[in-house]
Design a protein around this motif. Sequence first.
Motif, PDB file in Angstrom:
ATOM      1  N   GLU A 193      -6.754  -6.044  16.921  1.00 36.21           N
ATOM      2  CA  GLU A 193      -5.625  -6.579  17.718  1.00 36.21           C
ATOM      3  C   GLU A 193      -4.157  -6.029  17.547  1.00 36.21           C
ATOM      4  OE1 GLU A 193      -8.055  -8.376  16.378  1.00 36.21           O
ATOM      5  OE2 GLU A 193      -8.833  -9.697  17.593  1.00 36.21           O
ATOM      6  N   GLY A 194      -4.133  -5.853  16.191  1.00 36.42           N
ATOM      7  CA  GLY A 194      -2.822  -5.193  15.821  1.00 36.42           C
ATOM      8  C   GLY A 194      -2.705  -3.698  15.692  1.00 36.42           C
ATOM      9  N   GLY A 195      -3.891  -3.123  16.013  1.00 36.52           N
ATOM     10  CA  GLY A 195      -4.005  -1.732  16.031  1.00 36.52           C
ATOM     11  C   GLY A 195      -4.229  -1.060  14.636  1.00 36.52           C
ATOM     12  N   LEU A 196      -4.400   0.012  14.701  1.00 39.22           N
ATOM     13  CA  LEU A 196      -4.623   0.792  13.283  1.00 39.22           C
ATOM     14  C   LEU A 196      -3.078   1.161  12.672  1.00 39.22           C
ATOM     15  CD1 LEU A 196      -7.363   3.259  14.277  1.00 39.22           C
ATOM     16  CD2 LEU A 196      -7.711   1.303  12.855  1.00 39.22           C
ATOM     17  N   THR A 197      -3.223   0.934  11.527  1.00 38.74           N
ATOM     18  CA  THR A 197      -1.736   1.540  10.784  1.00 38.74           C
ATOM     19  C   THR A 197      -1.852   2.764  10.712  1.00 38.74           C
ATOM     20  OG1 THR A 197      -3.006   1.674   8.523  1.00 38.74           O
ATOM     21  CG2 THR A 197      -2.277  -0.828   9.275  1.00 38.74           C
ATOM     22  N   PRO A 198      -0.535   3.282  10.616  1.00 39.44           N
ATOM     23  CA  PRO A 198      -0.152   4.551  10.637  1.00 39.44           C
ATOM     24  C   PRO A 198      -0.917   5.384   9.468  1.00 39.44           C
ATOM     25  CG  PRO A 198       1.930   3.546  10.612  1.00 39.44           C
ATOM     26  CD  PRO A 198       0.765   2.535  10.509  1.00 39.44           C
ATOM     27  N   ALA A 199      -1.223   4.870   8.488  1.00 37.80           N
ATOM     28  CA  ALA A 199      -2.051   5.168   7.302  1.00 37.80           C
ATOM     29  C   ALA A 199      -3.630   5.413   7.762  1.00 37.80           C
ATOM     30  CB  ALA A 199      -2.082   4.470   5.938  1.00 37.80           C
ATOM     31  N   GLU A 200      -3.925   4.546   8.449  1.00 38.43           N
ATOM     32  CA  GLU A 200      -5.438   4.448   8.952  1.00 38.43           C
ATOM     33  C   GLU A 200      -5.578   5.762   9.927  1.00 38.43           C
ATOM     34  OE1 GLU A 200      -6.818  -0.015   8.099  1.00 38.43           O
ATOM     35  OE2 GLU A 200      -5.732   0.475  10.154  1.00 38.43           O
ATOM     36  N   LEU A 201      -4.578   5.843  10.858  1.00 37.89           N
ATOM     37  CA  LEU A 201      -4.560   7.001  11.918  1.00 37.89           C
ATOM     38  C   LEU A 201      -4.718   8.077  11.292  1.00 37.89           C
ATOM     39  CD1 LEU A 201      -2.162   5.299  14.494  1.00 37.89           C
ATOM     40  CD2 LEU A 201      -4.584   5.831  14.764  1.00 37.89           C
ATOM     41  N   GLU A 202      -3.693   8.599  10.207  1.00 40.17           N
ATOM     42  CA  GLU A 202      -3.795   9.586   9.390  1.00 40.17           C
ATOM     43  C   GLU A 202      -4.989  10.050   8.914  1.00 40.17           C
ATOM     44  OE1 GLU A 202      -0.460   9.271   6.838  1.00 40.17           O
ATOM     45  OE2 GLU A 202       1.003   9.515   8.710  1.00 40.17           O
ATOM     46  N   ALA A 203      -5.707   8.991   8.093  1.00 39.90           N
ATOM     47  CA  ALA A 203      -6.850   9.225   7.495  1.00 39.90           C
ATOM     48  C   ALA A 203      -7.834   9.473   8.375  1.00 39.90           C
ATOM     49  CB  ALA A 203      -7.379   7.849   6.867  1.00 39.90           C
ATOM     50  N   ALA A 204      -8.017   8.875   9.639  1.00 39.11           N
ATOM     51  CA  ALA A 204      -9.037   9.130  10.731  1.00 39.11           C
ATOM     52  C   ALA A 204      -8.920  10.876  11.249  1.00 39.11           C
ATOM     53  CB  ALA A 204      -8.839   8.546  12.040  1.00 39.11           C
TER      54      ALA A 204
END
Length: 239
Positions: A193-204
Motif C-alpha cells: 500500500e505504501g509502495g516500495l522504499t527507495p532502497a527496495e527499488l534500488e535492490a530490484a
Amino acid sequence: MARLYLPLPLAAGSELELPADTAAHARALRLQPGAPVTLFNGAGGEHPSTVSAVERRRVTVQVGPHEPVERELPVAVQLLQAVGKGERMDTAVEKATELGVTELVPVLTERTVVRLDAKRAAKRRRHWQAVAASACEQCGRNRLPAIAEPTPLAGAWAQAAPYPLRLTLDPEAAPSLGATAGGGATAVLIGPEGGLTPAELEAAERQGFRRVRSGARTLRTETAAVVALAAVGLAAGEL
C-alpha cells in the motif's frame, strides 16, 4: 456449464463422489441429476461430465472423457505481489489468476502492514490457493497458478531469476509499462500500500528489474497488479 475443481485423479468412465466442500458448492449451484458439469484437477485439460445423483450430503458425478483444452497465456508470467491487508491480497490473487499468471510469490516488504508467522503464513497460503482454484473455475483455466510461501522480498530474487524480463512499477520512472512489456517470460514486482522504499527499488534494479510507470495516477496495490498483468498479456498477443 458449471466447472468444479477436484484435486483428485479423474478417470474417464468412473463414478466419483465429490468431497464435502465441492459437494456443497455443487448444491449451491443447484445442480440436479443429469446436469452437465466440467471437472478439472489442475494438471491440465478438463472432463465434460454429468451429475449422477444429488442427495442431502452426497453428490456423485459420472466422469467424462479427458479433453486437452488449455486457456493459458502464451508466455510464463510471475507476479511478486506484496502482501496487502484485508481483502486486497485476495483480490490480487483472484485477478492475477483470471489474467493468466503462472506463478505468484507473496512478498513481505519494509512497508508491508501484514505480519505473518510461520503458522499464519501457511494458513494464508492455503486460503490463497483456494481463491485461485475458485477463480480458475470461473474463468475457464485448467491449470492452477503455483503460489509460493510468503517470503521477504530479499528472499524472492532467486525465484524471479528464470524470467528474462523483470519489471516493477514506479510512478517516477520514465519508460511506460506499455512500451516495455516485451511479450516473453516476465516477472512483475508490485509493492504494498505504501509502495516500495527507495532502497527496495534500488535492490530490484540490481536484480535486473526495470522501473516502469503505469500512468499519471497512483494505483492501489491490487489495481497495479491487474494493470501490469493486462499489459503483459497484451504484449504477449492475447488481448
